[in-house]
Design an enzyme around this catalytic site. Structure first.
Site, PDB file in Angstrom:
ATOM      1  N   CYS A 108       0.905  -1.164   0.000  1.00 50.48           N
ATOM      2  CA  CYS A 108       0.000   0.000   0.000  1.00 50.48           C
ATOM      3  C   CYS A 108       0.934   1.200   0.000  1.00 50.48           C
ATOM      4  O   CYS A 108       1.177   1.820   1.026  1.00 50.48           O
ATOM      5  CB  CYS A 108      -0.893  -0.006   1.232  1.00 50.48           C
ATOM      6  SG  CYS A 108      -1.880  -1.498   1.359  1.00 50.48           S
ATOM      7  N   ALA A 116       1.469   4.264  -1.898  1.00 50.64           N
ATOM      8  CA  ALA A 116       1.386   5.694  -2.208  1.00 50.64           C
ATOM      9  C   ALA A 116       1.242   6.548  -0.939  1.00 50.64           C
ATOM     10  O   ALA A 116       0.535   6.131  -0.019  1.00 50.64           O
ATOM     11  CB  ALA A 116       0.193   5.954  -3.124  1.00 50.64           C
ATOM     12  N   CYS A 126      -1.265   3.792  10.769  1.00 50.39           N
ATOM     13  CA  CYS A 126      -1.147   5.062  11.497  1.00 50.39           C
ATOM     14  C   CYS A 126      -2.432   5.228  12.309  1.00 50.39           C
ATOM     15  O   CYS A 126      -3.025   6.303  12.324  1.00 50.39           O
ATOM     16  CB  CYS A 126      -0.866   6.240  10.575  1.00 50.39           C
ATOM     17  SG  CYS A 126      -2.046   6.424   9.246  1.00 50.39           S
TER      18      CYS A 126
END
Ligand code: SAM
Length: 436
Positions: A255, A257, A377
């Site tokens: 993942c 980008a 995050c």
């Protein structure tokens, strides 16, 4: 056509975040070319600021406006948010704060509300003390209730987390080991190098992470265009470090980008064969730009990490996989305060399902003895420790590996946002045992 003033643009952007669920950062990228250069930081300050303290401002408006401003008048409500934010949080002279917002209402063809806007803002200025005494009687979270309840359930120090989320984050740099040591680059930064980032107990990667005393434009950083540094949060820099990429290995950043971690992998192992995958074509453009600036090469693929058979040949297996999965982003609220109003409680269960799907699919493409680093995050246990616990329990050949954070040895690491440190991040490192 005449350009809109910065206050009018700010009100429009706030409306799009609150009522249309659009991301503020994406809106800023779109609107930037239409603004005068000097207005960009001003609009940014107002819009991000309003998202940071929205409940406090909304409360003030509730006390001053008899009937809620709904439907077509929502833009009037947003102009009031802009006016109040300037009065309370910016060094704008009060007459300008009020006058310019009233003018903005005319530009937005809301002239019939000039009197209301003027009256409300002036009443606030007259009665500020008593109004704020009512509004600030109790400590305010400035966060949605569902999120606060989730934090309360998970962490005894939930108030600290909320307070850290309400702060402005420091700017971090990652020094490219191919060009400079961290210490040499720190010297080039002079006074803007925050000495506290040298303290490894701050839990940041000691050989590349630098915190700045004051955020600056990247164009002013020494040799930025030559790839000496990348802007990346201090805690995020652990990803590539924990993955331990080696030259010649086949590595997937699943993942990827905009490529912050892909480029770090290549800084550490320039001869590794790296695939940068992402489901969003548009976001992959940023990966190309970042690779170009750092003079690096990776194969870029647009595809779905939960369906590798659609973009990867049968039998291709990876030595290492970095899974920086889509998540609630609740660890980076201080950088993107709009997340508080965009994210809904029901999103969490959906995200947990998607993460599990990606994790299971990617595990099938990991070589025996291969390493998979799971990162988010987020600060919610559902997406982090609980997700990994359930994966390990249900996957016979998955084993958690101990990670070392400057002497703190753990198999799962939850970072929280920290005023003098990094963002909220979660890491778990898994190895595939040979038993297939
Ligand atoms: C947390 S961001 C990645 C940040 C990136 N690793 C970095 O450090 O710059 C998550 C990314 O996952 C992508 N994504 C979401 N669902 C995906 C899927 N099913 N397959 C692949 N990528 C996905 C999003 O487009 C987004 O770019």
């Amino acid at each position: 056509m005449k350009k809109l003033s910065s206050r009018a643009v700010a009100a429009q952007l706030i409306l799009q975040v609150l009522d249309k669920g659009q991301s503020l950062s994406a809106l800023m990228v779109e609107v930037q070319p239409k603004l005068a250069e000097k207005d960009v930081p001003f609009v940014q300050e107002i819009t991000f600021g309003v998202c940071r303290v929205l409940p406090r401002l909304e409360w003030i408006i509730r006390l001053l406006v008899a009937k809620p401003l709904k439907g077509k008048t929502r833009l009037v409500h947003c102009l009031l948010l802009v006016g109040l934010y300037q009065i309370l949080y910016m060094r704008v002279p009060t007459h300008a704060a009020v006058g310019e917002v009233v003018k903005a209402s005319q530009e937005l063809k809301l002239q019939s509300f000039k009197g209301l806007i003027n009256g409300v803002l002036r009443q606030f200025l007259r009665e500020q003390e008593s109004i704020l005494a009512k509004v600030d009687k109790n400590w305010q979270t400035n966060h949605p209730e569902w999120f606060v309840n989730k934090l309360k359930k998970a962490y005894p120090n939930w108030r600290e987390i909320i307070d850290a989320n309400n702060e402005r984050p420091p700017m971090w740099l990652r020094v490219n080991a191919q060009h400079s040591t961290r210490d040499d680059y720190a010297v080039r930064l002079g006074d803007n190098f925050a000495k506290s980032s040298q303290d490894t107990t701050a839990c940041c990667v000691p050989d590349c992470a630098i915190m700045l005393n004051n955020p600056v434009a990247v164009s002013s950083l020494p040799d930025f265009e030559n790839g000496f540094v990348t802007v990346q949060d201090g805690h995020a820099q652990w990803s590539a470090k924990l993955l331990e990429p080696q030259n010649e290995e086949l590595i997937l950043d699943a993942c990827a980008a905009p490529g912050g971690k892909t480029t770090h992998i290549l800084e550490q192992a320039p001869q590794a064969k790296v695939i940068a995958l992402d489901i969003e074509k548009n976001r992959l453009k940023r990966v190309s730009e970042n690779l170009q600036r750092l003079n690096q090469t990776a194969e870029i693929i647009c595809g779905d990490a939960s369906q590798p058979d659609l973009w990867l040949e049968k039998g291709v297996m990876f030595d290492r996989i970095l899974l920086d999965v889509p998540c609630s982003a609740t660890g980076i609220i201080r950088r993107h305060p709009d997340i508080k109003w965009l994210r809904k409680e029901s999103d969490i269960a959906e995200l947990v399902k998607l993460q599990a799907k990606i994790l299971n699919a990617m595990w099938q493409r990991l070589k025996p003895n291969g390493t998979l680093l799971y990162a988010t995050c987020s600060i919610l246990p559902d997406e982090n420790s609980e997700q990994i616990q359930s994966f390990v329990e249900n996957t016979e050949n998955a084993k958690l590996v101990e990670m070392d954070f400057n002497g703190e040895k753990v198999t799962m690491k939850q970072f929280f946002p920290n005023a003098q440190g990094g963002d909220g991040f979660f890491y778990a490192k898994l190895v595939k045992t040979d038993s297939e």
